[in-house]
Design a protein around this motif. Structure first.
Motif, PDB file in Angstrom:
ATOM      1  N   VAL A  22      60.703  40.938 -24.517  1.00  0.00           N
ATOM      2  CA  VAL A  22      61.454  40.617 -25.727  1.00  0.00           C
ATOM      3  C   VAL A  22      61.793  41.887 -26.509  1.00  0.00           C
ATOM      4  O   VAL A  22      62.923  42.076 -26.975  1.00  0.00           O
ATOM      5  CB  VAL A  22      60.659  39.634 -26.605  1.00  0.00           C
ATOM      6  N   GLN A  23      60.822  42.761 -26.649  1.00  0.00           N
ATOM      7  CA  GLN A  23      61.018  43.974 -27.449  1.00  0.00           C
ATOM      8  C   GLN A  23      62.038  44.924 -26.836  1.00  0.00           C
ATOM      9  O   GLN A  23      62.667  45.711 -27.551  1.00  0.00           O
ATOM     10  CB  GLN A  23      59.679  44.683 -27.635  1.00  0.00           C
ATOM     11  N   THR A  24      62.201  44.885 -25.523  1.00  0.00           N
ATOM     12  CA  THR A  24      63.143  45.782 -24.841  1.00  0.00           C
ATOM     13  C   THR A  24      64.418  45.069 -24.403  1.00  0.00           C
ATOM     14  O   THR A  24      65.243  45.656 -23.703  1.00  0.00           O
ATOM     15  CB  THR A  24      62.474  46.414 -23.606  1.00  0.00           C
ATOM     16  N   CYS A  25      64.586  43.832 -24.810  1.00  0.00           N
ATOM     17  CA  CYS A  25      65.765  43.053 -24.421  1.00  0.00           C
ATOM     18  C   CYS A  25      67.023  43.658 -25.047  1.00  0.00           C
ATOM     19  O   CYS A  25      67.090  43.819 -26.270  1.00  0.00           O
ATOM     20  CB  CYS A  25      65.605  41.602 -24.866  1.00  0.00           C
ATOM     21  N   PRO A  26      68.028  44.007 -24.250  1.00  0.00           N
ATOM     22  CA  PRO A  26      69.253  44.584 -24.813  1.00  0.00           C
ATOM     23  C   PRO A  26      70.109  43.524 -25.499  1.00  0.00           C
ATOM     24  O   PRO A  26      70.435  42.501 -24.900  1.00  0.00           O
ATOM     25  CB  PRO A  26      69.970  45.159 -23.582  1.00  0.00           C
ATOM     26  N   ILE A  27      70.452  43.757 -26.763  1.00  0.00           N
ATOM     27  CA  ILE A  27      71.291  42.830 -27.519  1.00  0.00           C
ATOM     28  C   ILE A  27      72.667  43.471 -27.691  1.00  0.00           C
ATOM     29  O   ILE A  27      72.793  44.494 -28.364  1.00  0.00           O
ATOM     30  CB  ILE A  27      70.689  42.518 -28.904  1.00  0.00           C
ATOM     31  N   PRO A  28      73.700  42.907 -27.087  1.00  0.00           N
ATOM     32  CA  PRO A  28      75.042  43.487 -27.235  1.00  0.00           C
ATOM     33  C   PRO A  28      75.489  43.492 -28.688  1.00  0.00           C
ATOM     34  O   PRO A  28      75.078  42.647 -29.488  1.00  0.00           O
ATOM     35  CB  PRO A  28      75.922  42.547 -26.392  1.00  0.00           C
ATOM     36  N   ASP A  29      76.349  44.437 -29.007  1.00  0.00           N
ATOM     37  CA  ASP A  29      76.886  44.527 -30.361  1.00  0.00           C
ATOM     38  C   ASP A  29      77.781  43.330 -30.651  1.00  0.00           C
ATOM     39  O   ASP A  29      78.606  42.953 -29.815  1.00  0.00           O
ATOM     40  CB  ASP A  29      77.675  45.829 -30.511  1.00  0.00           C
ATOM     41  N   LEU A  30      77.616  42.728 -31.800  1.00  0.00           N
ATOM     42  CA  LEU A  30      78.468  41.607 -32.221  1.00  0.00           C
ATOM     43  C   LEU A  30      79.512  42.168 -33.189  1.00  0.00           C
ATOM     44  O   LEU A  30      79.382  42.059 -34.402  1.00  0.00           O
ATOM     45  CB  LEU A  30      77.635  40.505 -32.878  1.00  0.00           C
ATOM     46  N   HIS A  31      80.555  42.772 -32.632  1.00  0.00           N
ATOM     47  CA  HIS A  31      81.574  43.401 -33.470  1.00  0.00           C
ATOM     48  C   HIS A  31      82.740  42.469 -33.773  1.00  0.00           C
ATOM     49  O   HIS A  31      83.601  42.780 -34.602  1.00  0.00           O
ATOM     50  CB  HIS A  31      82.107  44.665 -32.787  1.00  0.00           C
ATOM     51  N   ASP A  32      82.760  41.317 -33.093  1.00  0.00           N
ATOM     52  CA  ASP A  32      83.843  40.350 -33.293  1.00  0.00           C
ATOM     53  C   ASP A  32      83.235  38.955 -33.220  1.00  0.00           C
ATOM     54  O   ASP A  32      82.570  38.607 -32.246  1.00  0.00           O
ATOM     55  CB  ASP A  32      84.900  40.536 -32.200  1.00  0.00           C
ATOM     56  N   ILE A  33      83.472  38.144 -34.239  1.00  0.00           N
ATOM     57  CA  ILE A  33      82.873  36.814 -34.283  1.00  0.00           C
ATOM     58  C   ILE A  33      83.322  35.966 -33.101  1.00  0.00           C
ATOM     59  O   ILE A  33      82.606  35.038 -32.675  1.00  0.00           O
ATOM     60  CB  ILE A  33      83.221  36.110 -35.612  1.00  0.00           C
ATOM     61  N   GLN A  34      84.482  36.278 -32.518  1.00  0.00           N
ATOM     62  CA  GLN A  34      84.966  35.504 -31.376  1.00  0.00           C
ATOM     63  C   GLN A  34      84.017  35.608 -30.183  1.00  0.00           C
ATOM     64  O   GLN A  34      83.948  34.693 -29.358  1.00  0.00           O
ATOM     65  CB  GLN A  34      86.367  35.971 -30.975  1.00  0.00           C
ATOM     66  N   LEU A  35      83.271  36.701 -30.104  1.00  0.00           N
ATOM     67  CA  LEU A  35      82.290  36.857 -29.034  1.00  0.00           C
ATOM     68  C   LEU A  35      81.246  35.742 -29.091  1.00  0.00           C
ATOM     69  O   LEU A  35      80.840  35.199 -28.061  1.00  0.00           O
ATOM     70  CB  LEU A  35      81.606  38.224 -29.132  1.00  0.00           C
ATOM     71  N   GLU A  36      80.821  35.412 -30.300  1.00  0.00           N
ATOM     72  CA  GLU A  36      79.833  34.340 -30.437  1.00  0.00           C
ATOM     73  C   GLU A  36      80.453  32.977 -30.173  1.00  0.00           C
ATOM     74  O   GLU A  36      79.852  32.127 -29.512  1.00  0.00           O
ATOM     75  CB  GLU A  36      79.191  34.373 -31.824  1.00  0.00           C
ATOM     76  N   PHE A  37      81.669  32.770 -30.660  1.00  0.00           N
ATOM     77  CA  PHE A  37      82.339  31.499 -30.410  1.00  0.00           C
ATOM     78  C   PHE A  37      82.560  31.282 -28.910  1.00  0.00           C
ATOM     79  O   PHE A  37      82.541  30.151 -28.426  1.00  0.00           O
ATOM     80  CB  PHE A  37      83.678  31.442 -31.144  1.00  0.00           C
ATOM     81  N   ILE A 233      79.341  28.349 -42.258  1.00  0.00           N
ATOM     82  CA  ILE A 233      80.789  28.547 -42.142  1.00  0.00           C
ATOM     83  C   ILE A 233      81.093  30.037 -42.200  1.00  0.00           C
ATOM     84  O   ILE A 233      80.574  30.763 -43.055  1.00  0.00           O
ATOM     85  CB  ILE A 233      81.526  27.798 -43.252  1.00  0.00           C
ATOM     86  N   TYR A 234      81.927  30.491 -41.276  1.00  0.00           N
ATOM     87  CA  TYR A 234      82.259  31.921 -41.219  1.00  0.00           C
ATOM     88  C   TYR A 234      83.629  32.179 -41.833  1.00  0.00           C
ATOM     89  O   TYR A 234      84.592  31.462 -41.558  1.00  0.00           O
ATOM     90  CB  TYR A 234      82.252  32.403 -39.773  1.00  0.00           C
ATOM     91  N   LEU A 240      78.668  40.626 -40.239  1.00  0.00           N
ATOM     92  CA  LEU A 240      78.117  40.476 -38.896  1.00  0.00           C
ATOM     93  C   LEU A 240      76.994  41.468 -38.624  1.00  0.00           C
ATOM     94  O   LEU A 240      76.654  41.719 -37.473  1.00  0.00           O
ATOM     95  CB  LEU A 240      79.223  40.655 -37.838  1.00  0.00           C
ATOM     96  N   ASP A 241      76.404  42.030 -39.694  1.00  0.00           N
ATOM     97  CA  ASP A 241      75.313  42.965 -39.451  1.00  0.00           C
ATOM     98  C   ASP A 241      74.050  42.196 -39.072  1.00  0.00           C
ATOM     99  O   ASP A 241      74.049  40.972 -38.971  1.00  0.00           O
ATOM    100  CB  ASP A 241      75.081  43.875 -40.663  1.00  0.00           C
ATOM    101  N   LYS A 242      72.959  42.899 -38.853  1.00  0.00           N
ATOM    102  CA  LYS A 242      71.755  42.289 -38.289  1.00  0.00           C
ATOM    103  C   LYS A 242      71.053  41.320 -39.233  1.00  0.00           C
ATOM    104  O   LYS A 242      70.123  40.634 -38.834  1.00  0.00           O
ATOM    105  CB  LYS A 242      70.798  43.385 -37.842  1.00  0.00           C
ATOM    106  N   THR A 243      71.502  41.258 -40.488  1.00  0.00           N
ATOM    107  CA  THR A 243      70.909  40.305 -41.429  1.00  0.00           C
ATOM    108  C   THR A 243      71.669  38.986 -41.458  1.00  0.00           C
ATOM    109  O   THR A 243      71.182  38.006 -42.023  1.00  0.00           O
ATOM    110  CB  THR A 243      70.869  40.886 -42.851  1.00  0.00           C
ATOM    111  N   SER A 244      72.854  38.937 -40.883  1.00  0.00           N
ATOM    112  CA  SER A 244      73.677  37.732 -40.961  1.00  0.00           C
ATOM    113  C   SER A 244      73.140  36.666 -40.023  1.00  0.00           C
ATOM    114  O   SER A 244      72.551  36.951 -38.979  1.00  0.00           O
ATOM    115  CB  SER A 244      75.129  38.057 -40.605  1.00  0.00           C
ATOM    116  N   LYS A 245      73.365  35.406 -40.379  1.00  0.00           N
ATOM    117  CA  LYS A 245      72.919  34.306 -39.535  1.00  0.00           C
ATOM    118  C   LYS A 245      73.629  34.318 -38.191  1.00  0.00           C
ATOM    119  O   LYS A 245      73.044  33.949 -37.167  1.00  0.00           O
ATOM    120  CB  LYS A 245      73.133  32.973 -40.248  1.00  0.00           C
ATOM    121  N   TYR A 246      74.899  34.739 -38.200  1.00  0.00           N
ATOM    122  CA  TYR A 246      75.625  34.756 -36.933  1.00  0.00           C
ATOM    123  C   TYR A 246      75.021  35.776 -35.965  1.00  0.00           C
ATOM    124  O   TYR A 246      74.889  35.500 -34.764  1.00  0.00           O
ATOM    125  CB  TYR A 246      77.112  35.042 -37.166  1.00  0.00           C
ATOM    126  N   TYR A 247      74.661  36.947 -36.469  1.00  0.00           N
ATOM    127  CA  TYR A 247      74.015  37.922 -35.586  1.00  0.00           C
ATOM    128  C   TYR A 247      72.647  37.425 -35.146  1.00  0.00           C
ATOM    129  O   TYR A 247      72.252  37.601 -33.984  1.00  0.00           O
ATOM    130  CB  TYR A 247      73.863  39.277 -36.277  1.00  0.00           C
TER     131      TYR A 247
END
Length: 276
Positions: A22-37, A233-234, A240-247
């Motif tokens: 878990v600690q070394t799991c790579p998390i891709p950058d969420l630079h566009d909300i469409q990536l999550e959708f 709601i977005y 989209l930083d690391k504190t946001s619910k979407y991230y």
């Protein structure tokens, strides 16, 4: 005692290794909300040949209606709950029992305790005499109901899932606890959870974050996870930083992948006021 010590030592090593994953799991950058959708389209899926919906009720909205409360389950050999020995946790009921009733009807059975324990005898070597009981555990602290048994095999607990032990904000009577504490309370440490359903209106985020932080090995005991996520709601200028619910939801998706989970089904909420 040496064998017991060795087993405990190996278990701790397994827990440490899972935590490192878990600690070394790579998390891709969420630079566009469409990536999550589009996560459900772009991530590798498990092609379950036999999956189906369980539960759900039709909810009216204006001149239409939509199905809500349903969850998908894979019935392939090795993944399907074994009616002779299975365990289900269902977090979030809100007086809508269709999923729980469906799992009850399916006939989940768990090994509760050995026969000697039931009649006051001593634990012996006759482990073939397990007592088999159908059990589905349903949790919700917001229904103002005491613990009770529903039908033949559903056990309701007036308790919710969260990232801490305590009460919900502005609901002092609504007690919540962590997944690890709940499993320990019910005597399910080390047991396989055949299906873990989580539909708790936003609390899934801190609840799972706590598991990933403190006890990710618990999720390796889960065969299937059915979850509704509530990032809110977005807006186009949303954070989209690391504190946001979407991230945080994005991170949960990828941590589940690192633990070996594969997606079998994903869809947008069909409730028009909350679609995103």
């Amino acid at each position: 005692m040496q064998l017991k010590y060795a087993a405990e030592k190996n278990l701790e090593l397994v827990k440490e290794n899972i935590l490192k994953v878990v600690q070394t799991c790579p998390i891709p950058d969420l630079h566009d909300i469409q990536l999550e959708f589009d996560y459900g389209k772009n991530t590798k899926r498990y092609a379950c040949a036999n999956k189906t919906q369980l539960g759900g009720i039709m909810v009216p909205y204006l001149q239409q209606s939509y199905l809500d409360g349903d969850k998908w389950i894979c019935y392939e050999p090795g993944l399907a709950p074994d009616p002779k020995d299975c365990l289900v946790y269902s977090f979030g009921i809100s007086n809508e029992w269709s999923f729980d009733d469906a799992m009850d009807k399916y006939g989940c059975q768990v090994r509760l305790r050995y026969a000697g324990e039931l009649d006051g005898g001593e634990e012996g070597s006759d482990w073939a005499s397990w007592v088999m009981l159908n059990e589905v555990y349903s949790f919700d602290p917001t229904m103002n109901l005491p613990n009770f048994k529903r039908g033949s095999n559903i056990y309701f607990k007036n308790l919710g899932l969260e990232g801490y032990k305590g009460t919900l904000p502005e609901r002092e009577q609504s007690k919540v606890d962590t997944l690890g504490n709940i499993m320990r309370m019910l005597g399910h440490e080390g047991r396989r959870i055949d299906y873990l359903k989580i539909d708790i209106e936003g609390s899934e985020i801190p609840a799972l974050e706590q598991v990933f932080s403190d006890a990710p090995h618990l999720l390796t005991q889960v065969s299937q996870l059915g979850m509704e996520v509530h990032p809110g709601i977005y807006s186009v200028d949303g954070n989209l930083d690391k504190t946001s619910k979407y991230y945080r939801v994005w991170r949960i998706y990828h941590l589940l992948e690192c633990l070996g989970f594969q997606l079998i089904h994903m869809e947008a909420n069909r409730n028009p006021p909350t679609q995103f």
